[in-house]
Design a protein around this motif. Structure first.
Motif, PDB file in Angstrom:
ATOM      1  N   LYS A   1      -1.052   4.592  -4.704  1.00 17.60           N
ATOM      2  CA  LYS A   1      -2.508   4.646  -4.753  1.00 17.60           C
ATOM      3  C   LYS A   1      -3.014   5.895  -5.460  1.00 17.60           C
ATOM      4  O   LYS A   1      -3.970   5.843  -6.243  1.00 17.60           O
ATOM      5  CB  LYS A   1      -3.065   4.598  -3.321  1.00 17.60           C
ATOM      6  CG  LYS A   1      -4.587   4.716  -3.236  1.00 17.60           C
ATOM      7  CD  LYS A   1      -5.069   4.641  -1.796  1.00 17.60           C
ATOM      8  CE  LYS A   1      -4.592   5.844  -0.991  1.00 17.60           C
ATOM      9  NZ  LYS A   1      -5.146   5.842   0.389  1.00 17.60           N
TER      10      LYS A   1
ATOM     11  N   THR B   1       0.807  -1.216   0.000  1.00 18.28           N
ATOM     12  CA  THR B   1       0.000   0.000   0.000  1.00 18.28           C
ATOM     13  C   THR B   1       0.840   1.265   0.000  1.00 18.28           C
ATOM     14  O   THR B   1       0.348   2.338  -0.314  1.00 18.28           O
ATOM     15  CB  THR B   1      -0.935   0.028   1.220  1.00 18.28           C
ATOM     16  OG1 THR B   1      -0.144  -0.064   2.415  1.00 18.28           O
ATOM     17  CG2 THR B   1      -1.916  -1.141   1.171  1.00 18.28           C
TER      18      THR B   1
ATOM     19  N   ARG C   1      -2.959   5.436  -9.097  1.00 21.20           N
ATOM     20  CA  ARG C   1      -3.982   4.490  -9.560  1.00 21.20           C
ATOM     21  C   ARG C   1      -5.358   5.127  -9.582  1.00 21.20           C
ATOM     22  O   ARG C   1      -6.175   4.849 -10.464  1.00 21.20           O
ATOM     23  CB  ARG C   1      -3.985   3.257  -8.655  1.00 21.20           C
ATOM     24  CG  ARG C   1      -2.836   2.291  -8.915  1.00 21.20           C
ATOM     25  CD  ARG C   1      -2.864   1.098  -7.992  1.00 21.20           C
ATOM     26  NE  ARG C   1      -2.049   1.298  -6.799  1.00 21.20           N
ATOM     27  CZ  ARG C   1      -2.423   1.001  -5.566  1.00 21.20           C
ATOM     28  NH1 ARG C   1      -3.634   0.518  -5.345  1.00 21.20           N
ATOM     29  NH2 ARG C   1      -1.613   1.200  -4.554  1.00 21.20           N
ATOM     30  N   GLN C   2      -5.635   5.995  -8.617  1.00 23.03           N
ATOM     31  CA  GLN C   2      -6.956   6.612  -8.516  1.00 23.03           C
ATOM     32  C   GLN C   2      -7.076   7.892  -9.333  1.00 23.03           C
ATOM     33  O   GLN C   2      -8.166   8.265  -9.750  1.00 23.03           O
ATOM     34  CB  GLN C   2      -7.268   6.907  -7.045  1.00 23.03           C
ATOM     35  CG  GLN C   2      -7.362   5.666  -6.178  1.00 23.03           C
ATOM     36  CD  GLN C   2      -7.599   5.988  -4.716  1.00 23.03           C
ATOM     37  OE1 GLN C   2      -7.400   7.125  -4.282  1.00 23.03           O
ATOM     38  NE2 GLN C   2      -8.015   4.997  -3.949  1.00 23.03           N
TER      39      GLN C   2
END
Length: 337
Positions: A257, A52, A260-261
């Motif tokens: 993250k 993460t 990716r978002q």
């Protein structure tokens, strides 16, 4: 000349046809990295999803083989050893490349803004691709097996840590390489990373079919061949290779993250986060970019311009099947004398 100055309209009116530009845009064959990519889903499914954040460690676990000699009698008070497992930490490398475009450079340029941006991204893709292949090859050399139980059809050089096959047996090099794996108790398909000498030798031998006077093509069943154009070993001028049981190496890719978002704006001072798929490897890269004021007159732009600073990045973890025996690996270096 840097920064597309060679294509500024005041100095250049002609563009070389695409077929003439192609050699400049060529991409080095990345056979080693291709072998790692092919095996990832077989050996390390969904490992990347567990990570993460960059600083978060990621580990895997496997059972050890409890190897021992058997006895030749039954007893009423037999006892046994307790099995064990091992922990493996996954190591990550970040690969990054940067480029810059501007708001006004295309205004005074024979190339459109989209063409300029596409060219910058293509260069970044290729630079990361080639460095990832070099890292793949370095991983093989660093993690090759330092022990080998094979004693037939070749010999183990304990100084170089290479299984050697004589030049007299070069026409059966690949058959003997497969035999070496079987003597180490590996069955099934294998990936073979070859230097240019052995790759050309493989192409020649594989073409000797049943209709020829001598058939050497039989030995290539069960092998996946990959050419590594930079692979070399000064001790083996007649050719060097790695024989690896299939699905025992792999590479995992990861991006943060926010990429990716999707977040922010590429054309703002604070910048934006996104992602893009590399058409050469299929990897998903993190994209980060931000805008800044700049004088780009020296590079085909304007004294009052806005530049966008682009960064492509990806984290890669190269891995191999772990073994509990000291110095043992599934990566075997095989040389031709």
């Amino acid at each position: 000349m840097a920064n597309y100055a060679a294509s500024v309209l005041a100095e250049a009116k002609l563009i070389l046809a695409e077929r003439f530009a192609a050699p400049e845009k060529r991409l080095k064959s990345a056979g080693v990295f291709g072998a790692f990519r092919k095996n990832t889903n077989l050996s390390l499914p969904n490992i990347g999803e567990l990570r993460t954040k960059e600083e978060r460690p990621e580990k895997g676990y496997f059972f050890n083989r409890s190897k021992r000699s058997t006895t030749n009698s039954r007893t009423h008070n037999h006892t046994g050893a307790v099995g064990d497992s091992s922990e493996v930490a996954f190591n990550w490398q970040t690969f990054t490349d940067n480029a810059q475009t501007s708001l006004k450079r295309a205004d005074n340029n024979i190339f459109e803004e989209a063409q300029i941006l596409a060219n910058e991204f293509e260069n970044m893709f290729k630079n990361i691709h080639e460095d990832a292949d070099a890292a793949s090859q370095a991983f093989l050399a660093t993690n090759k097996s330092l022990v080998n139980t094979a004693t037939k059809n070749g010999g183990w050089n304990d100084t170089n840590k290479v299984f050697e096959i004589t030049a007299a047996n070069k026409d059966r090099f690949f058959q003997y390489g497969k035999s070496m794996l079987r003597q180490n108790h590996y069955k099934g398909m294998a990936d073979v990373i070859l230097d240019p000498i052995l790759y050309a030798q493989a192409e020649y031998l594989a073409s000797q079919g049943q209709s020829n006077a001598t058939n050497f093509g039989f030995q290539f069943g069960g092998l996946n061949h990959f050419e590594a154009v930079d692979l070399a070993d000064a001790n083996y001028g007649n050719g060097i290779s790695f024989f690896i049981p299939e699905a025992t190496i792999g590479v995992v890719d990861w991006i943060p993250k926010q990429n990716r978002q999707g977040k922010g704006d590429y054309e703002s001072a604070l910048g934006g986060y996104g992602s893009i798929v590399d058409p050469f490897t299929g990897l998903t890269y993190a994209v980060h970019a931000y805008a800044d004021r700049a004088d780009t007159s020296a590079s085909g732009g304007d004294t009052q311009d806005v530049v966008i600073n682009w960064e492509l990045s990806v984290d890669l973890s190269f891995n191999k099947a772990e073994l509990s025996t000291a110095n043992e690996s599934t990566i075997f270096e095989v040389g031709q004398l």
